[in-house]
Scaffold this motif. Structure first.
Motif, PDB file in Angstrom:
ATOM      1  N   PRO A 257      96.459-102.951  65.114  1.00  0.00           N
ATOM      2  CA  PRO A 257      96.510-103.294  66.546  1.00  0.00           C
ATOM      3  C   PRO A 257      97.573-104.340  66.884  1.00  0.00           C
ATOM      4  O   PRO A 257      97.903-104.549  68.047  1.00  0.00           O
ATOM      5  CB  PRO A 257      95.098-103.809  66.847  1.00  0.00           C
ATOM      6  CG  PRO A 257      94.239-103.237  65.776  1.00  0.00           C
ATOM      7  CD  PRO A 257      95.114-103.184  64.563  1.00  0.00           C
TER       8      PRO A 257
ATOM      9  N   ARG B 187      98.381 -95.169  55.696  1.00  0.00           N
ATOM     10  CA  ARG B 187      97.909 -93.777  55.674  1.00  0.00           C
ATOM     11  C   ARG B 187      97.403 -93.390  57.059  1.00  0.00           C
ATOM     12  O   ARG B 187      97.289 -94.235  57.940  1.00  0.00           O
ATOM     13  CB  ARG B 187      96.778 -93.647  54.625  1.00  0.00           C
ATOM     14  CG  ARG B 187      97.319 -93.906  53.210  1.00  0.00           C
ATOM     15  CD  ARG B 187      96.225 -94.137  52.182  1.00  0.00           C
ATOM     16  NE  ARG B 187      96.854 -94.579  50.939  1.00  0.00           N
ATOM     17  CZ  ARG B 187      97.217 -95.845  50.709  1.00  0.00           C
ATOM     18  NH1 ARG B 187      96.990 -96.780  51.607  1.00  0.00           N
ATOM     19  NH2 ARG B 187      97.826 -96.205  49.587  1.00  0.00           N
TER      20      ARG B 187
ATOM     21  N   SER C 204      90.188-100.575  56.197  1.00  0.00           N
ATOM     22  CA  SER C 204      90.781-100.134  54.934  1.00  0.00           C
ATOM     23  C   SER C 204      90.274 -98.744  54.573  1.00  0.00           C
ATOM     24  O   SER C 204      89.098 -98.444  54.740  1.00  0.00           O
ATOM     25  CB  SER C 204      90.435-101.096  53.787  1.00  0.00           C
ATOM     26  OG  SER C 204      91.009-100.606  52.566  1.00  0.00           O
ATOM     27  N   SER C 205      91.186 -97.925  54.038  1.00  0.00           N
ATOM     28  CA  SER C 205      90.781 -96.579  53.581  1.00  0.00           C
ATOM     29  C   SER C 205      90.067 -96.671  52.235  1.00  0.00           C
ATOM     30  O   SER C 205      89.531 -95.687  51.740  1.00  0.00           O
ATOM     31  CB  SER C 205      92.014 -95.675  53.468  1.00  0.00           C
ATOM     32  OG  SER C 205      92.932 -96.240  52.511  1.00  0.00           O
TER      33      SER C 205
ATOM     34  N   VAL D 185      92.903 -97.620  47.289  1.00  0.00           N
ATOM     35  CA  VAL D 185      93.801 -98.200  46.283  1.00  0.00           C
ATOM     36  C   VAL D 185      93.040 -99.220  45.448  1.00  0.00           C
ATOM     37  O   VAL D 185      92.454-100.162  45.986  1.00  0.00           O
ATOM     38  CB  VAL D 185      95.021 -98.859  46.968  1.00  0.00           C
ATOM     39  CG1 VAL D 185      95.881 -99.626  45.969  1.00  0.00           C
ATOM     40  CG2 VAL D 185      95.855 -97.786  47.653  1.00  0.00           C
TER      41      VAL D 185
ATOM     42  N   ASP E 246      88.352 -94.318  60.333  1.00  0.00           N
ATOM     43  CA  ASP E 246      88.114 -93.085  59.559  1.00  0.00           C
ATOM     44  C   ASP E 246      87.031 -93.308  58.509  1.00  0.00           C
ATOM     45  O   ASP E 246      86.697 -94.448  58.192  1.00  0.00           O
ATOM     46  CB  ASP E 246      89.426 -92.645  58.848  1.00  0.00           C
ATOM     47  CG  ASP E 246      90.476 -92.182  59.859  1.00  0.00           C
ATOM     48  OD1 ASP E 246      91.641 -92.598  59.738  1.00  0.00           O
ATOM     49  OD2 ASP E 246      90.091 -91.458  60.810  1.00  0.00           O
TER      50      ASP E 246
ATOM     51  N   GLY F 109      84.606 -97.500  64.472  1.00  0.00           N
ATOM     52  CA  GLY F 109      85.216 -97.969  65.719  1.00  0.00           C
ATOM     53  C   GLY F 109      86.431 -98.826  65.451  1.00  0.00           C
ATOM     54  O   GLY F 109      86.824 -99.029  64.293  1.00  0.00           O
ATOM     55  N   ASP F 110      87.000 -99.340  66.544  1.00  0.00           N
ATOM     56  CA  ASP F 110      88.213-100.147  66.462  1.00  0.00           C
ATOM     57  C   ASP F 110      87.861-101.592  66.076  1.00  0.00           C
ATOM     58  O   ASP F 110      86.960-102.200  66.671  1.00  0.00           O
ATOM     59  CB  ASP F 110      88.914-100.121  67.836  1.00  0.00           C
ATOM     60  CG  ASP F 110      90.317-100.679  67.749  1.00  0.00           C
ATOM     61  OD1 ASP F 110      91.269 -99.937  68.027  1.00  0.00           O
ATOM     62  OD2 ASP F 110      90.445-101.860  67.364  1.00  0.00           O
TER      63      ASP F 110
END
Ligand code: APR
Length: 249
Positions: free
Chosen positions: A28, A35, A193-194, A197, A220, A234-235
């Protein structure tokens, strides 16, 4: 009790609360994530910016690094409400430490003090030969004036951005500290964070194994969602301020 208030209660009641942040917290602020649809790795080949390329051809590495850094940081990003909410939680004594994968320095700009930078900080450049450091701005100015790679004033070695490159060891003390914080935490908050890693991706599981309440805030899905006590899809600039508000003083 709604989920935010329940999560806030658990965060408030935890003796040790730790946050782990990723690129989604800085997105933001205009710092592109790695990604997802506008991810950096859609534009750049990660292999062109790994430690082996740096060692093999530091000049060409720096030419690509200057482009990537411009995309990451040239907008001169400022902290956003997500950074501020985390800094407020720390100031209120409700967050004991913040572990970040981000290299942009924005958590400290927002006032967070106990920040563990797992992947280094792109605002510094370091000589891999002798450890001499300078500001990234200085190193970038040298590179842009034709020194590819910019050289160390002390030993003439090639300077490297002080961000952890793929293939590089993480700073040992940061990794040891992050693992201790996760194992000792009673509440562990993952934001933006996805969780793809390693070794950062294993920290939330380490916290959960020690009995910590796991809170995930991410646009996600993440591999930890199934283990989390709370998942807020959410954001971060909405959920983290709401969480901060609900925690109270
Ligand atoms: N609010 C909430 N979540 C968001 C937002 C937002 N405004 N914007 C993005 N996200 C989420 C995305 O859904 C995504 O899952 O943040 C996550 C960012 O994931 P990545 O881009 O993979 O970033 P990160 O997890 O930090 O990557 C880890 O990979 O390339 C390496 O070293 C680099 O530190 C980085 C590491």
């Amino acid at each position: 009790m709604d989920r935010i208030r329940a999560a806030a209660r658990d965060l408030r009641d935890a003796d040790a609360a730790v946050a782990l942040t990723g690129a989604g917290v800085s997105a933001p602020s205009g710092v592109p994530p790695f990604r997802g649809e506008d991810g950096i790795w859609n534009e750049y080949d990660p292999d062109a910016l790994d430690v082996w390329r740096f060692r093999r051809e530091p000049g060409a590495f720096w030419a690509d690094w200057l482009d990537l850094r411009a995309d990451l940081l040239d907008a001169d990003p400022e902290p956003n409400p997500a950074h501020e909410a985390l800094a407020d939680l720390s100031a209120a004594g409700r967050l004991d430490a913040l572990v970040t994968q981000n290299i942009d320095g924005l958590h400290r700009d927002a006032g967070s003090e106990e920040v563990v930078e797992l992947h280094g900080n792109a605002r510094r450049a370091v000589c891999r030969n002798c450890g001499w450091t300078t500001s990234a701005d200085d190193a970038v100015a040298r590179a842009e004036s034709g020194d590819l790679p910019p050289r160390c004033d002390a030993c003439d070695g090639a300077l490297k951005p002080d961000a952890v490159l793929f293939g590089e060891q993480l700073p040992r003390d940061a990794l040891v500290r992050a693992r201790e914080l996760a194992a000792d935490s009673e509440a562990f908050l993952v934001a933006g964070s996805s969780l793809t890693v390693e070794p950062a991706a294993s920290l939330p599981a380490r916290a959960a194994e020690s009995g910590a309440t796991l809170i995930v805030v991410n646009l996600d899905e993440t591999p930890l969602d199934a283990r989390a006590d709370y998942v807020f899809r959410g954001d971060v600039t909405e959920v983290l301020p709401a969480l901060r508000e609900a925690v109270g003083e």
